[in-house]
Write a protein that holds these residues in place. Structure first.
Motif, mmCIF file in Angstrom:
data_model
loop_
_atom_site.group_PDB
_atom_site.id
_atom_site.type_symbol
_atom_site.label_atom_id
_atom_site.label_comp_id
_atom_site.label_asym_id
_atom_site.label_seq_id
_atom_site.Cartn_x
_atom_site.Cartn_y
_atom_site.Cartn_z
ATOM 1 N N ASP A 256 -14.615 21.036 12.857
ATOM 2 C CA ASP A 256 -14.516 22.487 12.838
ATOM 3 C C ASP A 256 -15.952 23.001 12.809
ATOM 4 O OD1 ASP A 256 -14.656 25.074 11.157
ATOM 5 O OD2 ASP A 256 -12.555 24.979 11.769
ATOM 6 N N THR A 257 -16.352 23.761 13.819
ATOM 7 C CA THR A 257 -17.759 24.151 13.907
ATOM 8 C C THR A 257 -18.204 25.020 12.734
ATOM 9 O OG1 THR A 257 -17.306 26.030 15.382
ATOM 10 C CG2 THR A 257 -17.849 23.903 16.419
ATOM 11 N N ASP A 258 -17.338 25.911 12.264
ATOM 12 C CA ASP A 258 -17.726 26.745 11.114
ATOM 13 C C ASP A 258 -17.971 25.873 9.883
ATOM 14 O OD1 ASP A 258 -17.660 29.071 12.599
ATOM 15 O OD2 ASP A 258 -15.766 29.807 11.753
ATOM 16 N N ALA A 259 -17.072 24.926 9.629
ATOM 17 C CA ALA A 259 -17.235 24.029 8.476
ATOM 18 C C ALA A 259 -18.492 23.173 8.626
ATOM 19 C CB ALA A 259 -15.999 23.144 8.314
ATOM 20 N N GLU A 260 -18.765 22.742 9.836
ATOM 21 C CA GLU A 260 -19.953 21.922 10.102
ATOM 22 C C GLU A 260 -21.233 22.729 9.860
ATOM 23 O OE1 GLU A 260 -21.420 18.136 11.031
ATOM 24 O OE2 GLU A 260 -19.356 18.764 10.674
ATOM 25 N N ILE A 261 -21.233 23.979 10.290
ATOM 26 C CA ILE A 261 -22.403 24.844 10.058
ATOM 27 C C ILE A 261 -22.594 25.069 8.562
ATOM 28 C CG2 ILE A 261 -23.252 27.228 10.323
ATOM 29 C CD1 ILE A 261 -22.068 27.084 13.223
ATOM 30 N N GLU A 262 -21.506 25.260 7.835
ATOM 31 C CA GLU A 262 -21.612 25.429 6.385
ATOM 32 C C GLU A 262 -22.205 24.180 5.735
ATOM 33 O OE1 GLU A 262 -18.156 28.706 5.364
ATOM 34 O OE2 GLU A 262 -17.671 26.584 5.075
ATOM 35 N N LYS A 263 -21.776 23.021 6.217
ATOM 36 C CA LYS A 263 -22.269 21.759 5.669
ATOM 37 C C LYS A 263 -23.766 21.587 5.946
ATOM 38 C CE LYS A 263 -20.842 17.753 7.409
ATOM 39 N NZ LYS A 263 -19.906 16.700 7.806
ATOM 40 N N VAL A 264 -24.168 21.858 7.167
ATOM 41 C CA VAL A 264 -25.561 21.673 7.574
ATOM 42 C C VAL A 264 -26.499 22.661 6.869
ATOM 43 C CG1 VAL A 264 -27.128 21.944 9.561
ATOM 44 C CG2 VAL A 264 -25.023 20.650 9.812
ATOM 45 N N GLY B 175 -25.766 24.509 4.091
ATOM 46 C CA GLY B 175 -25.558 24.638 2.652
ATOM 47 C C GLY B 175 -25.160 26.042 2.249
ATOM 48 N N LYS B 176 -24.740 26.845 3.227
ATOM 49 C CA LYS B 176 -24.311 28.222 2.970
ATOM 50 C C LYS B 176 -22.943 28.448 3.597
ATOM 51 C CE LYS B 176 -29.013 30.040 3.531
ATOM 52 N NZ LYS B 176 -29.858 30.864 4.409
ATOM 53 N N THR B 177 -22.185 29.378 3.012
ATOM 54 C CA THR B 177 -20.922 29.759 3.637
ATOM 55 C C THR B 177 -21.235 30.640 4.853
ATOM 56 O OG1 THR B 177 -20.640 31.806 2.376
ATOM 57 C CG2 THR B 177 -19.730 29.765 1.390
ATOM 58 N N ILE B 178 -20.258 30.774 5.730
ATOM 59 C CA ILE B 178 -20.428 31.647 6.890
ATOM 60 C C ILE B 178 -20.757 33.068 6.412
ATOM 61 C CG2 ILE B 178 -19.303 32.632 8.941
ATOM 62 C CD1 ILE B 178 -19.908 29.527 9.056
ATOM 63 N N GLU B 179 -20.057 33.516 5.363
ATOM 64 C CA GLU B 179 -20.293 34.862 4.831
ATOM 65 C C GLU B 179 -21.741 35.012 4.353
ATOM 66 O OE1 GLU B 179 -17.612 32.859 3.100
ATOM 67 O OE2 GLU B 179 -16.651 33.356 4.991
ATOM 68 N N GLN B 180 -22.261 33.978 3.697
ATOM 69 C CA GLN B 180 -23.645 34.027 3.212
ATOM 70 C C GLN B 180 -24.639 34.078 4.371
ATOM 71 O OE1 GLN B 180 -23.474 30.478 0.789
ATOM 72 N NE2 GLN B 180 -23.355 31.655 -1.121
ATOM 73 N N ARG C 183 -27.045 37.179 4.532
ATOM 74 C CA ARG C 183 -28.465 36.943 4.238
ATOM 75 C C ARG C 183 -29.335 36.821 5.478
ATOM 76 N NH1 ARG C 183 -27.423 32.309 -0.322
ATOM 77 N NH2 ARG C 183 -26.295 33.655 -1.772
ATOM 78 N N ASP C 184 -28.784 36.192 6.511
ATOM 79 C CA ASP C 184 -29.602 35.874 7.679
ATOM 80 C C ASP C 184 -29.213 36.654 8.929
ATOM 81 O OD1 ASP C 184 -30.831 33.858 6.067
ATOM 82 O OD2 ASP C 184 -29.141 32.534 6.504
ATOM 83 N N GLY C 185 -28.002 37.185 8.961
ATOM 84 C CA GLY C 185 -27.554 37.987 10.093
ATOM 85 C C GLY C 185 -26.829 37.205 11.167
ATOM 86 N N VAL C 186 -26.223 37.963 12.068
ATOM 87 C CA VAL C 186 -25.404 37.391 13.122
ATOM 88 C C VAL C 186 -26.233 36.553 14.100
ATOM 89 C CG1 VAL C 186 -25.460 39.403 14.664
ATOM 90 C CG2 VAL C 186 -23.487 37.877 14.702
ATOM 91 N N ILE C 187 -27.468 36.974 14.366
ATOM 92 C CA ILE C 187 -28.302 36.234 15.315
ATOM 93 C C ILE C 187 -28.576 34.822 14.798
ATOM 94 C CG2 ILE C 187 -30.587 36.132 16.404
ATOM 95 C CD1 ILE C 187 -30.430 39.232 16.560
ATOM 96 N N ARG C 188 -28.867 34.710 13.515
ATOM 97 C CA ARG C 188 -29.099 33.382 12.924
ATOM 98 C C ARG C 188 -27.837 32.528 13.022
ATOM 99 N NH1 ARG C 188 -31.488 30.503 8.545
ATOM 100 N NH2 ARG C 188 -30.667 28.415 8.827
#
Length: 176
Positions: free
Chosen positions: A31-39, A41-46, A50-55
Motif C-alpha cells: 500500500d503506497t500510503d502505508a509505505e510512505i508512512e513507514k519510510v 516516519g510520519k502519518t499522511i496527515e502529518q 507539516r510539509d504540504g501536498v507538494i512534499r
C-alpha cells in the motif's frame, strides 16, 4: 512476474481489495500510503500538515521509482498518485493498471467517519469528494480495466479482476 497496480479515488476499496487480491494471486502486497508512512516516519496527515501536498506528491514519485523494478506485487496506490504522469509511466513498465471506482455517494458513505483523509478535511465532505473526483476523472482513465466497486462485495471485485487477468493472459498467449 507482472505487478497489478490498483488506482482510484479514496474509498473505492484499493487497500482491502489489494490485500485479498495479493493473497489469491500469491503476490506480495504494498500500500503506497502505508509505505510512505513507514519510510518517512510520519502519518499522511502529518506530511500534509507539516510539509504540504507538494512534499507528499514527491514522496509518491520517489516510491514509484523504488517500485519500478518490483515484481509479483499488488500495489495499492494513493488516490492522487495518478496525477503525476511519471508515476503512471513507472507503473506501466511491468504492471497492469486496474481502476476501482464508485459514485460520490458511495465514497461519501465509506469515508464520512474517517478523519485520516487530509484532502477531505476542509469544507463540506460531499462537495469536496465531487470536486476532487471531477478533477481526477481524466487521470483515472489510464487504467486498462476499471471496476465500479459501489455495489459489489470485496470478493466479487477480486473475482472480476482475476477473471480479467486470466482473459488478458489468454489473449496474449493467442497473439504469440
Amino acid at each position: 512476474m507482472y505487478n497489478v497496480v490498483l488506482i482510484g479515488f479514496m474509498g473505492t476499496g484499493k487497500t482491502v481489495v489489494g490485500k485479498r487480491l495479493a493473497a489469491r494471486l500469491n503476490k506480495k502486497f504494498i500500500d503506497t500510503d502505508a509505505e510512505i508512512e513507514k519510510v518517512t516516519g510520519k502519518t499522511i496527515e502529518q506530511i500534509f500538515a507539516r510539509d504540504g501536498v507538494i512534499r507528499f506528491r514527491s514522496e509518491e514519485t520517489l516510491l514509484a521509482r523504488k517500485l519500478e523494478n518490483q515484481e509479483n506485487t499488488v500495489i495499492s496506490t494513493g488516490g492522487g498518485m495518478v496525477l503525476d504522469p511519471e508515476n503512471i509511466r513507472l507503473f506501466k513498465k511491468n504492471g497492469i493498471i486496474i481502476g476501482l471506482s464508485a459514485s460520490p455517494e458511495i465514497i461519501y458513505q465509506r469515508v464520512k467517519h474517517k478523519r485520516n483523509r487530509p484532502l477531505l478535511n476542509k469544507g463540506d465532505l460531499k462537495t469536496k469528494i465531487k470536486e476532487l473526483l471531477d478533477e481526477r476523472t481524466e487521470s483515472y482513465k489510464v487504467a486498462e480495466f476499471t471496476i465500479d466497486t459501489g455495489d459489489k462485495k470485496v470478493e466479487e471485485v477480486v473475482d472480476i479482476i482475476i477473471s480479467y487477468l486470466d482473459d488478458r493472459k489468454s489473449r496474449n498467449h493467442e497473439k504469440s
